[in-house]
Write a protein that holds these residues in place. Sequence first.
Motif, PDB file in Angstrom:
ATOM      1  N   ALA A 407      53.332   9.856   0.898  1.00  0.00           N
ATOM      2  CA  ALA A 407      51.577  10.610   1.134  1.00  0.00           C
ATOM      3  C   ALA A 407      51.087  12.087   1.050  1.00  0.00           C
ATOM      4  CB  ALA A 407      51.772   9.748   2.457  1.00  0.00           C
ATOM      5  N   PHE A 408      52.171  12.936   1.012  1.00  0.00           N
ATOM      6  CA  PHE A 408      51.683  14.244   0.964  1.00  0.00           C
ATOM      7  C   PHE A 408      50.983  14.694  -0.198  1.00  0.00           C
ATOM      8  CE2 PHE A 408      53.990  14.274   5.719  1.00  0.00           C
ATOM      9  CZ  PHE A 408      53.473  14.978   6.118  1.00  0.00           C
ATOM     10  N   LEU A 409      51.745  13.953  -1.021  1.00  0.00           N
ATOM     11  CA  LEU A 409      50.966  14.134  -2.642  1.00  0.00           C
ATOM     12  C   LEU A 409      49.351  14.334  -2.463  1.00  0.00           C
ATOM     13  CD1 LEU A 409      51.512  14.050  -5.511  1.00  0.00           C
ATOM     14  CD2 LEU A 409      50.659  12.101  -5.787  1.00  0.00           C
ATOM     15  N   LEU A 410      48.834  13.985  -1.598  1.00  0.00           N
ATOM     16  CA  LEU A 410      46.768  14.566  -1.872  1.00  0.00           C
ATOM     17  C   LEU A 410      46.779  15.838  -1.342  1.00  0.00           C
ATOM     18  CD1 LEU A 410      44.401  13.233  -2.098  1.00  0.00           C
ATOM     19  CD2 LEU A 410      44.522  12.212   0.470  1.00  0.00           C
ATOM     20  N   PRO A 411      47.450  15.915  -0.745  1.00  0.00           N
ATOM     21  CA  PRO A 411      47.335  18.188  -0.200  1.00  0.00           C
ATOM     22  C   PRO A 411      47.674  19.130  -1.203  1.00  0.00           C
ATOM     23  CG  PRO A 411      48.448  16.704   1.980  1.00  0.00           C
ATOM     24  CD  PRO A 411      48.478  15.418   0.122  1.00  0.00           C
ATOM     25  N   VAL A 412      49.087  18.493  -2.181  1.00  0.00           N
ATOM     26  CA  VAL A 412      48.746  19.039  -3.031  1.00  0.00           C
ATOM     27  C   VAL A 412      48.027  19.379  -4.083  1.00  0.00           C
ATOM     28  CG1 VAL A 412      50.548  18.991  -4.792  1.00  0.00           C
ATOM     29  CG2 VAL A 412      51.539  18.468  -3.477  1.00  0.00           C
ATOM     30  N   VAL A 413      47.691  18.452  -4.359  1.00  0.00           N
ATOM     31  CA  VAL A 413      46.288  18.188  -5.466  1.00  0.00           C
ATOM     32  C   VAL A 413      44.320  19.025  -4.992  1.00  0.00           C
ATOM     33  CG1 VAL A 413      44.543  16.369  -6.388  1.00  0.00           C
ATOM     34  CG2 VAL A 413      46.854  15.926  -5.965  1.00  0.00           C
ATOM     35  N   CYS A 414      44.963  18.805  -3.517  1.00  0.00           N
ATOM     36  CA  CYS A 414      44.250  20.145  -3.009  1.00  0.00           C
ATOM     37  C   CYS A 414      44.615  21.136  -2.937  1.00  0.00           C
ATOM     38  CB  CYS A 414      43.570  19.637  -1.111  1.00  0.00           C
ATOM     39  SG  CYS A 414      43.239  17.605  -1.045  1.00  0.00           S
ATOM     40  N   TYR A 415      45.998  21.908  -2.714  1.00  0.00           N
ATOM     41  CA  TYR A 415      46.097  23.042  -3.028  1.00  0.00           C
ATOM     42  C   TYR A 415      45.258  23.579  -4.888  1.00  0.00           C
ATOM     43  CZ  TYR A 415      47.326  23.431   2.015  1.00  0.00           C
ATOM     44  OH  TYR A 415      48.453  22.628   2.970  1.00  0.00           O
ATOM     45  N   LEU A 416      46.228  22.367  -5.194  1.00  0.00           N
ATOM     46  CA  LEU A 416      45.425  23.519  -6.759  1.00  0.00           C
ATOM     47  C   LEU A 416      44.226  23.251  -7.093  1.00  0.00           C
ATOM     48  CD1 LEU A 416      47.840  20.612  -8.410  1.00  0.00           C
ATOM     49  CD2 LEU A 416      48.804  23.171  -8.089  1.00  0.00           C
ATOM     50  N   TYR A 417      43.528  22.592  -6.434  1.00  0.00           N
ATOM     51  CA  TYR A 417      41.830  22.938  -6.777  1.00  0.00           C
ATOM     52  C   TYR A 417      41.735  24.811  -6.415  1.00  0.00           C
ATOM     53  CZ  TYR A 417      36.665  23.255  -6.320  1.00  0.00           C
ATOM     54  OH  TYR A 417      35.557  23.798  -6.311  1.00  0.00           O
ATOM     55  N   ILE A 418      42.210  24.974  -4.868  1.00  0.00           N
ATOM     56  CA  ILE A 418      41.844  26.212  -4.263  1.00  0.00           C
ATOM     57  C   ILE A 418      42.598  26.839  -5.619  1.00  0.00           C
ATOM     58  CG2 ILE A 418      42.686  27.561  -2.102  1.00  0.00           C
ATOM     59  CD1 ILE A 418      42.679  24.862  -0.890  1.00  0.00           C
ATOM     60  N   VAL A 419      43.468  27.087  -6.132  1.00  0.00           N
ATOM     61  CA  VAL A 419      44.113  27.760  -6.858  1.00  0.00           C
ATOM     62  C   VAL A 419      43.317  28.287  -8.027  1.00  0.00           C
ATOM     63  CG1 VAL A 419      45.743  27.909  -9.127  1.00  0.00           C
ATOM     64  CG2 VAL A 419      46.524  27.338  -6.489  1.00  0.00           C
ATOM     65  N   TYR A 420      42.215  27.212  -8.800  1.00  0.00           N
ATOM     66  CA  TYR A 420      41.286  27.533  -9.715  1.00  0.00           C
ATOM     67  C   TYR A 420      40.471  28.198  -8.979  1.00  0.00           C
ATOM     68  CZ  TYR A 420      36.873  25.603 -11.449  1.00  0.00           C
ATOM     69  OH  TYR A 420      35.443  25.921 -12.467  1.00  0.00           O
ATOM     70  N   TYR A 421      39.371  27.724  -7.813  1.00  0.00           N
ATOM     71  CA  TYR A 421      38.832  28.591  -7.392  1.00  0.00           C
ATOM     72  C   TYR A 421      39.360  29.591  -6.648  1.00  0.00           C
ATOM     73  CZ  TYR A 421      34.835  29.677  -4.353  1.00  0.00           C
ATOM     74  OH  TYR A 421      33.649  30.639  -3.817  1.00  0.00           O
ATOM     75  N   ALA A 422      39.762  30.206  -6.474  1.00  0.00           N
ATOM     76  CA  ALA A 422      40.778  31.637  -6.025  1.00  0.00           C
ATOM     77  C   ALA A 422      40.156  32.686  -7.459  1.00  0.00           C
ATOM     78  CB  ALA A 422      42.396  31.716  -6.189  1.00  0.00           C
ATOM     79  N   PHE A 423      41.116  31.725  -9.054  1.00  0.00           N
ATOM     80  CA  PHE A 423      41.292  32.567  -9.794  1.00  0.00           C
ATOM     81  C   PHE A 423      39.883  32.741 -10.797  1.00  0.00           C
ATOM     82  CE2 PHE A 423      46.022  32.403  -8.884  1.00  0.00           C
ATOM     83  CZ  PHE A 423      46.057  33.867  -8.302  1.00  0.00           C
ATOM     84  N   ARG A 424      38.972  31.302 -10.871  1.00  0.00           N
ATOM     85  CA  ARG A 424      37.463  31.421 -11.181  1.00  0.00           C
ATOM     86  C   ARG A 424      36.900  30.982 -10.844  1.00  0.00           C
ATOM     87  NH1 ARG A 424      39.632  30.247 -17.172  1.00  0.00           N
ATOM     88  NH2 ARG A 424      36.568  30.607 -17.806  1.00  0.00           N
ATOM     89  N   GLY A 425      37.000  30.453  -9.932  1.00  0.00           N
ATOM     90  CA  GLY A 425      35.500  29.363  -9.684  1.00  0.00           C
ATOM     91  C   GLY A 425      34.590  30.304  -8.767  1.00  0.00           C
ATOM     92  N   SER A 426      35.250  31.391  -7.696  1.00  0.00           N
ATOM     93  CA  SER A 426      35.121  32.094  -7.391  1.00  0.00           C
ATOM     94  C   SER A 426      34.383  33.822  -7.076  1.00  0.00           C
ATOM     95  CB  SER A 426      36.083  32.420  -5.820  1.00  0.00           C
ATOM     96  OG  SER A 426      36.691  33.441  -6.461  1.00  0.00           O
ATOM     97  N   ARG A 427      33.931  33.504  -8.799  1.00  0.00           N
ATOM     98  CA  ARG A 427      32.989  34.706 -10.285  1.00  0.00           C
ATOM     99  C   ARG A 427      31.569  34.606  -8.998  1.00  0.00           C
ATOM    100  NH1 ARG A 427      36.073  34.833 -15.088  1.00  0.00           N
ATOM    101  NH2 ARG A 427      39.046  35.815 -14.238  1.00  0.00           N
TER     102      ARG A 427
END
Length: 432
Positions: A407-427
């Motif tokens: 069931a921990f697959l769900l947190p993996v998806v969450c962390y991948l979105y944060i990777v996107y925000y860190a490098f692109r979405g936070s500008r």
Amino acid sequence: MPIPSTQVSPTTTSAAGPQTSYRAALIVVTTLFFMWGFVTVLNDVLVPHLKSIFDLNYTRVMFIQFAFFSAYFIFSIPSAKLIDTIGYKKTMVVGLFTMGLGALLFIPAASVPSYPLFLGALMVLAAGITALQVAANPYVAVLGPPETASSRLNLAQAFNSLGTTIGPYLGGLLILTAVPQSMDVVRQMSTDALQVYRIHEASSVKLPYLIIGLALFVLGLLIALFKLPAMPGAELHKGDPASKKSLWVYRHLVLGAGAIFVYVGAEVAIGSFLINYFSQPDIGDLSAVVAARYVAYYWGGAMVGRFIGSAILQKVRTGTVLGIAAAAAALLVCVSMLSTGHIAMWSIIFVGFFNSVMFPSIFALGIAELGPRTGDGSGLLVMAIVGGAIIPVVQGAIADGIGIHHAFLLPVVCYLYIVYYAFRGSRPVVPA
């Protein structure tokens, strides 16, 4: 990295004066981070405890987190408006008193005992924490130079993690005191015997929450008496032109709210399942009390990581640190899902270390350059903490369907979105 461009420094005192004042204020406000961390993490002990008492499945027991974190969604914007009305300091005091009331409500909930009353007490407690979060996070961010805001937030959040590290250990000792009956035995009890059993088991929460409630009222009085520096440049005043601008036009703020949603959801979902996860025969085969001690390592990793992150963020860009941490967390969760025994245990525990910098970094990136809308932006970000209500329940449903291990697959998806925000979405994209 820039935060509100309207930092206010006193001009009527010496250069050393404001620094001393800010340092003392930071120390005082940091105690609030410790308290709400300690109180919040006790939910991880309540989950297995109330699951046993009320014979709940994973989906129903996750309503503990749903009730707690849904308060963030309900009370964040009102708390932001409260800052606009009475200021940061008084909002913190209101939050502490509300938390104290919620803690004391655990006593009648345990006396009945009633699962819905426990959920109600948690919502009141969380309403107070919401007010603290909305006020204290941006207050720390603007309490000094903008370029070190993320570092300051990580330092304050490190003491929040100190609370979450101590909480599971003390909570396990004080709340998980009795050896619970097996569910087969409980289900065969008569109605009267079942009620006696539940009253006995639930009574273990009374003393811890009584002490917590009284401590919160005392802390509220101390904060009320302490002179915190005002931050008018980070407050919205009547007639301010900024009040006419919608928060939704700040792209980095809106995407930051999404990042807070998935981060808190992932962190809480993992923490909520650890005791049950470590109790699995193919993972740790531990008792609930022993497993609770290992949960302390998960939150302790966050504490250590925040102290280290506070130093690193003095030199490295916030988005870079956040992206690397989120990618590492996703990888560790995958390792845990694909393994068993000690490897599965320690890989999920080490996620806590990389969780450490996420909330303060996302928060600092999200409120960058909001100026007098900082309080309102904080309200939106704190409202997104409702992810801690929704994602654990979803993961509970997944666990009931395919088992707790995968069931921990769900947190993996969450962390991948944060990777996107860190490098692109936070500008920052701040409209004219």
